[in-house]
Each structure stands twice: as C-alpha cells, then as structure tokens.
Design an enzyme around this catalytic site. Structure first.
Site, PDB file in Angstrom:
ATOM      1  N   ARG A 292      -0.016-112.667   6.993  1.00  0.00           N
ATOM      2  CA  ARG A 292       0.631-113.292   8.143  1.00  0.00           C
ATOM      3  C   ARG A 292      -0.411-114.096   8.907  1.00  0.00           C
ATOM      4  NH1 ARG A 292       5.595-111.172   9.487  1.00  0.00           N
ATOM      5  NH2 ARG A 292       5.302-111.757  11.673  1.00  0.00           N
TER       6      ARG A 292
ATOM      7  N   GLY B  34      11.672-106.913  21.425  1.00  0.00           N
ATOM      8  CA  GLY B  34      11.036-106.088  20.386  1.00  0.00           C
ATOM      9  C   GLY B  34      10.240-106.854  19.347  1.00  0.00           C
TER      10      GLY B  34
ATOM     11  N   GLY C 135      -0.190-105.964  -0.889  1.00  0.00           N
ATOM     12  CA  GLY C 135      -0.591-105.456   0.423  1.00  0.00           C
ATOM     13  C   GLY C 135       0.506-104.550   0.960  1.00  0.00           C
ATOM     14  N   VAL C 136       0.451-104.315   2.264  1.00  0.00           N
ATOM     15  CA  VAL C 136       1.375-103.352   2.874  1.00  0.00           C
ATOM     16  C   VAL C 136       2.834-103.786   2.705  1.00  0.00           C
ATOM     17  CG1 VAL C 136       1.831-102.053   4.968  1.00  0.00           C
ATOM     18  CG2 VAL C 136      -0.432-102.975   4.570  1.00  0.00           C
TER      19      VAL C 136
ATOM     20  N   GLY D 201      12.096-115.741  23.336  1.00  0.00           N
ATOM     21  CA  GLY D 201      13.120-116.658  22.855  1.00  0.00           C
ATOM     22  C   GLY D 201      14.113-116.056  21.884  1.00  0.00           C
TER      23      GLY D 201
ATOM     24  N   ASP E 133      -1.284-109.673  17.454  1.00  0.00           N
ATOM     25  CA  ASP E 133      -1.485-110.444  16.212  1.00  0.00           C
ATOM     26  C   ASP E 133      -2.026-111.842  16.482  1.00  0.00           C
ATOM     27  OD1 ASP E 133      -0.395-108.287  14.951  1.00  0.00           O
ATOM     28  OD2 ASP E 133       1.238-109.377  13.978  1.00  0.00           O
TER      29      ASP E 133
ATOM     30  N   HIS F 205       0.966 -72.145   8.831  1.00  0.00           N
ATOM     31  CA  HIS F 205       1.288 -72.048   7.401  1.00  0.00           C
ATOM     32  C   HIS F 205       2.793 -71.801   7.252  1.00  0.00           C
ATOM     33  CE1 HIS F 205       0.894 -71.075   3.175  1.00  0.00           C
ATOM     34  NE2 HIS F 205       1.643 -70.005   3.390  1.00  0.00           N
TER      35      HIS F 205
HETATM   36  P1  NAI Z   1      -1.812-108.179   3.262  1.00  0.00           P
HETATM   37  O1  NAI Z   1      -2.938-108.990   3.786  1.00  0.00           O
HETATM   38  O2  NAI Z   1      -1.753-106.718   3.554  1.00  0.00           O
HETATM   39  O3  NAI Z   1      -1.730-108.326   1.669  1.00  0.00           O
HETATM   40  C1  NAI Z   1      -1.612-109.592   1.050  1.00  0.00           C
HETATM   41  C2  NAI Z   1      -1.988-109.465  -0.413  1.00  0.00           C
HETATM   42  O4  NAI Z   1      -1.683-110.682  -1.079  1.00  0.00           O
HETATM   43  C3  NAI Z   1      -3.461-109.205  -0.616  1.00  0.00           C
HETATM   44  O5  NAI Z   1      -3.602-108.059  -1.411  1.00  0.00           O
HETATM   45  C4  NAI Z   1      -3.942-110.476  -1.309  1.00  0.00           C
HETATM   46  O6  NAI Z   1      -5.025-110.245  -2.198  1.00  0.00           O
HETATM   47  C5  NAI Z   1      -2.683-110.948  -2.033  1.00  0.00           C
HETATM   48  N1  NAI Z   1      -2.680-112.374  -2.390  1.00  0.00           N
HETATM   49  C6  NAI Z   1      -2.991-113.417  -1.572  1.00  0.00           C
HETATM   50  N2  NAI Z   1      -2.861-114.586  -2.252  1.00  0.00           N
HETATM   51  C7  NAI Z   1      -2.449-114.287  -3.507  1.00  0.00           C
HETATM   52  C8  NAI Z   1      -2.135-115.066  -4.668  1.00  0.00           C
HETATM   53  N3  NAI Z   1      -2.215-116.407  -4.686  1.00  0.00           N
HETATM   54  N4  NAI Z   1      -1.734-114.440  -5.807  1.00  0.00           N
HETATM   55  C9  NAI Z   1      -1.655-113.071  -5.803  1.00  0.00           C
HETATM   56  N5  NAI Z   1      -1.934-112.303  -4.742  1.00  0.00           N
HETATM   57  C10 NAI Z   1      -2.326-112.882  -3.597  1.00  0.00           C
HETATM   58  O7  NAI Z   1      -0.504-108.934   3.785  1.00  0.00           O
HETATM   59  P2  NAI Z   1       1.000-108.461   3.945  1.00  0.00           P
HETATM   60  O8  NAI Z   1       1.312-107.306   3.068  1.00  0.00           O
HETATM   61  O9  NAI Z   1       1.787-109.709   3.805  1.00  0.00           O
HETATM   62  O10 NAI Z   1       1.050-107.958   5.449  1.00  0.00           O
HETATM   63  C11 NAI Z   1       0.781-108.863   6.522  1.00  0.00           C
HETATM   64  C12 NAI Z   1       0.287-108.149   7.740  1.00  0.00           C
HETATM   65  O11 NAI Z   1       1.302-107.322   8.278  1.00  0.00           O
HETATM   66  C13 NAI Z   1      -0.893-107.255   7.420  1.00  0.00           C
HETATM   67  O12 NAI Z   1      -1.887-107.465   8.396  1.00  0.00           O
HETATM   68  C14 NAI Z   1      -0.329-105.877   7.518  1.00  0.00           C
HETATM   69  O13 NAI Z   1      -1.302-104.941   7.970  1.00  0.00           O
HETATM   70  C15 NAI Z   1       0.800-106.019   8.515  1.00  0.00           C
HETATM   71  N6  NAI Z   1       1.851-105.031   8.224  1.00  0.00           N
HETATM   72  C16 NAI Z   1       1.592-103.723   8.453  1.00  0.00           C
HETATM   73  C17 NAI Z   1       2.520-102.761   8.133  1.00  0.00           C
HETATM   74  C18 NAI Z   1       2.183-101.341   8.367  1.00  0.00           C
HETATM   75  O14 NAI Z   1       1.234-101.055   9.088  1.00  0.00           O
HETATM   76  N7  NAI Z   1       2.889-100.387   7.751  1.00  0.00           N
HETATM   77  C19 NAI Z   1       3.815-103.099   7.552  1.00  0.00           C
HETATM   78  C20 NAI Z   1       3.975-104.496   7.322  1.00  0.00           C
HETATM   79  C21 NAI Z   1       3.015-105.406   7.656  1.00  0.00           C
END
Ligand code: NAI
Length: 464
Positions: free
Chosen positions: A270, A39, A178-179, A34, A310, A443
């Site tokens: 997410r 992508g 987080g990430v 949609g 996901d 190296h």
């Molecule tokens: P995340 O699950 O990695 O981190 C969320 C963080 O928010 C956690 O550390 C948690 O303890 C904290 N949190 C939750 N509620 C809170 C509160 N009330 N007060 C303070 N802290 C709180 O989620 P994020 O960073 O939003 O990423 C979502 C998804 O997207 C993940 O599964 C991630 O792996 C994926 N992603 C991966 C990337 C990569 O591989 N480079 C890049 C962007 C996203």
C-alpha cells in the site's frame, strides 16, 4: 477566533482514536471524512471485513476437516456467498456505527467531505473553510499496484475488490505473499477456490522470522494454497471474464511464464494517500517514499500541522496509527505523547495465526548480539491438541544471553494474535524470560506455550 482546537483529516483508526482522545483532553475537535461511514480502510474495506470472512471460512474449514473426527457427523455446510457478504456487511455496519456513536458521545463534529489545507490553521471542505489551531493529517493509505497491471476491481482486484467479488472464483492468482495476500488467499482457498500465490521473494511475509516463514508456508500449503516463489510478476492481461498473469522466475528471467485466473488479487503493498490535501502547495516536506515527513512528535515542517498513521513512516498497521493518534492528541494538549515503536505487534489472522513483536532472531544475530532462544512447539500443548491446532506451530522467545531480557518473540499457532500481548506487556516492563517462567499460567491454555518458551530460555521446558 478559531472554530476548533483540532481538525483531524481522516476517520480511520488513527484519526478517530485521535479525535476521541483530543475530545477527552478538552479540545474542541472535528474530523473530516469523505467516506459514507466512519472507520477508514480498517473498518470499511480492510481489517474488519476480512476478519469476518476469515472467521466464516474458518468455520467451514473446521466443518469439512475436523467435525467428523470429533463425532460431529452430517451434512457439511455449503457456501451461501451472498449471505456471507451480508454477514460481513453487518459486522462493518456495527463497527462503523459504533464510531459514529462515540463521536456523538464525545461531541466531535463530523465534517463530511474531502479536505484541503489551504494554509496552516485552515481546512477547506467543498466551499467552506474552517479555522483551527491544529491540523492532524490521518489520511491513511491506498493499495499500490504494479506497472503493467490495471486494477479494475472486477477481474483484477485489490483487497477492496476482493471483499466484494460477485461469486467465489474457481481459479484465483494472488500477487504477493504478504499479509493481505495470505489472509485473503486463505479465505478463498477455504471457500473452494484454487489459489496460487506468486511471490517475488523466496519466503512468505518478507522480513518475518525465518523459522515462522518456513512453518507458515508449509501449513498454508497443507491447507491447499499453492506458491510460486522467487517469481516477479510482469503484467496481467485481463478480459471481461478471465486474466492471464505473466511472470518470470528470478532464476530464468528471460522466460515468460503464464498463469490463468478468473480473478487476480494484487497484494503488493500500500502507499500513503495524501491526494487532494494540497501538501505540495503548502510546502509540506515528504519522504522519498511519498510519506508525510514528521519529527518524533508527529509534527510536519509546518507549525500546527501534524501527521500520523499510514500517511507517515513506519509499519502500516491500524494499532500503530491508533497509538500515534492518542500520542499526538497528548502532544497537542501540551502533554507528553509517546509511542514505543520497539513494541508494536504484527499479526496475520490466518489459521493458525502468526504474531510477532520486537526484533527477530535473524536481525539480532546479524547485529552480532548474543542470544538465548527458547522455542516450544504447540505439539506439547494439551489445549492446542484438543482443538486440532497443534500441528506445526510454536512460540519462540528471543532474549539477551546475559541479562535474560526479552528482545522479541514470534508465535505461530492458535490465538497467537491475542497471546502476543503477554509478551508485549513483559517487554514494556523490561521483563526477563524468567519473569514469564515464574508466572503461574492457567492450565489448559494456549498461553502455557508462552511460559514453556520462557522456561526453554532457562532450565528447560516441562512438556518437550
Ligand atoms: P506486503 O508489503 O505485506 O506484501 C507485499 C508482497 O508482494 C511482498 O511479499 C512483495 O515481495 C510482493 N511483491 C511485490 N512486487 C511483486 C511482484 N512484481 N511479483 C511478485 N511479488 C511481488 O503488502 P500487502 O500484503 O499488500 O499489505 C499492505 C499493507 O497492509 C502492509 O503494510 C500490511 O502490514 C498491512 N496490512 C496488515 C494487516 C494485518 O496486520 N493483519 C492486514 C492487511 C494489511
């Protein structure tokens, strides 16, 4: 007769990769999407645009911090935010256009619109119903917020809004270390924002190797990010131009603290996106976390309906979805699709990058496994030193103490996200640390640090 062998719902990395593999295997394939471009989240509002901004802001950081010492003098570049966003949009366009080209090349139909599944073997988009032998749900995920926080994508933003801010904010509060929080927090800190990250847990990137968590936080602090750890955000009050983030420290839960911000990024995870698919009416089983329940072959409880990426269990990573997309195509074509969930790397694209694969040292120790851990600091790596990337980073290889078989690895350092794949391949082949240690590494490269970590599992590294 069915119009299609497979209709895939969603053109993110899971869906589009699956479609290409289905077509390569001779299946008549369509994808329902949609969005205006193919992508999915990754290419349009996720991995790809954030990498463009990470790259641009890293260049600025290099110019501000490292150019002069290398004898590069002169005016430091200033930020033309409009142009930086145009560059990011151009990168998005090149990539989404690339998928469109691949669809045409592989004779995959793009059905534009949002899909509903009225019954097994049927996909409805607007007023048209398509017949298909198989359906793959690859509908991805959306940001999940917190109770008491309304995301308006202007002052209180998800990752999507954070990529489109009208200007670089003076003060940004990031909820969640987080990430997403750390990648986008890094971008804005490098562009000059005063960034404070508020995290509920006591360490960044919950679940990651503790050693890496500590070094990572220290390095980010040196780069100017501020952290408030062990703090639960309870709500955000936003006006048209500013916001107040209310939180309480876990050690004093009754005391409300307040942080002022121009922009608040909510990066607290997410959740699967399955709205509008009609899964409830179809009786498709879901997990208690709102994911589509699947078996080991990505089959739902309804014959001919599969789900990947996901929308199902497992890490929300584009490459995990891609692997499932290819594997489910093989299953549908009567072959043996397989994903090795034990060897899925995770990468954070900050500078330095952080990459992990397999089990962490802490998790294996908790299981009581006897381990040999080889660690090598980038301070002993000539190439990393030559490019100002040596400080604080390391490669850690975790092996079984008896067999020397590699069980996991963590890297924090330059190009960690690329280097991790040497270890992934080694793990896929059931290699030992000695196998890596005996392999000649060019190296001077960063990869020599991987070999040194492997040597550290045996008679010892050379450069430490
Ligand atoms: P995340 O699950 O990695 O981190 C969320 C963080 O928010 C956690 O550390 C948690 O303890 C904290 N949190 C939750 N509620 C809170 C509160 N009330 N007060 C303070 N802290 C709180 O989620 P994020 O960073 O939003 O990423 C979502 C998804 O997207 C993940 O599964 C991630 O792996 C994926 N992603 C991966 C990337 C990569 O591989 N480079 C890049 C962007 C996203």
């Amino acid at each position: 007769m069915s119009q299609y062998d497979v209709i895939i719902i969603g053109a993110g990395p899971g869906g589009y990769v699956s479609a290409i593999r289905c077509a390569q295997l001779g299946l008549k394939t369509a994808v329902v999407e949609g969005r205006e471009t193919l992508g999915g989240t990754c290419l349009n509002v996720g991995c790809i645009p954030s990498k463009a901004l990470l790259h641009a802001s890293h260049m600025l950081h290099e110019a501000e911090h490292n150019f002069a010492s290398m004898g590069l003098k002169g005016k430091t570049p200033s930020v033309d935010w409009k142009q930086m966003k145009a560059y990011k949009d151009d990168v998005i366009g090149q990539n989404t256009g690339g998928i469109e080209f691949l669809f045409k090349k592989n004779k995959i139909d793009w059905i534009k619109g949002w899909a509903t599944i009225p019954a097994a073997g049927k996909v409805q988009v607007d007023d048209t119903t398509y017949d298909t032998k198989n359906i793959v749900i690859a509908s991805g995920s959306v940001p999940s917020s917190l109770p008491g926080i309304e995301v308006d994508e202007k002052i209180v933003v998800s990752s999507t809004g954070a990529l489109e801010l009208p200007k670089v904010p003076k003060k940004m509060v990031v909820i969640g270390a987080g990430v997403i929080g750390l990648e986008l927090g890094s971008v804005y800190a490098r562009l000059g924002s005063d960034v404070t990250v508020v995290e509920y847990m006591d360490a960044v990137c919950p679940g990651m190797d503790k050693d890496v968590q500590r070094s990572f936080k220290r390095i980010l602090e040196k780069q100017g990010l501020k952290f408030i750890m062990g703090a639960a955000v309870q709500g955000v009050d936003a006006s048209k131009t500013k916001a107040k983030v209310k939180y309480a420290l876990k050690k004093s839960p009754d005391t409300e603290e307040v942080l002022d911000a121009d922009v608040v990024l909510v990066a607290t995870g997410r959740k699967p996106f399955t709205d509008g698919l009609g899964l409830d009416a179809l009786g498709i089983a879901m997990t208690d976390r709102g994911q589509v329940a699947t078996d080991a072959h990505w089959r739902t409880n309804l014959a001919g309906v599969y789900a990947i990426g996901d929308a199902i269990k497992g890490p929300m990573l584009a490459h995990k979805a891609e692997d499932e997309g290819m594997a489910v195509a093989e299953v549908i074509a009567g072959k043996h699709g397989h994903v090795n969930y034990g060897v899925i790397p995770g990468v954070v694209y900050t500078a330095p990058e952080v990459a992990t694969v397999g089990a962490s040292e802490d998790a294996l120790k908790a299981e009581g496994r006897k381990l040999k851990v080889g660690k090598f600091m980038f301070m002993g790596n000539a190439r990393a030193k030559a490019v100002h990337q040596a400080e604080g980073g390391f490669v850690k290889l975790i092996t079984d103490a008896e067999t020397d078989r590699i069980l996991g690895a963590a890297i924090i350092g330059p190009a960690a996200g690329d280097m991790i794949h040497e270890i992934c391949v080694a793990m896929e082949f059931g290699a030992s640390a000695q196998d890596i240690a005996l392999t000649c590494h060019a190296h001077p490269t960063y990869s020599e640090a991987v070999r040194e970590a492997a040597l550290a599992c045996g008679d010892g590294p050379i450069h430490s």
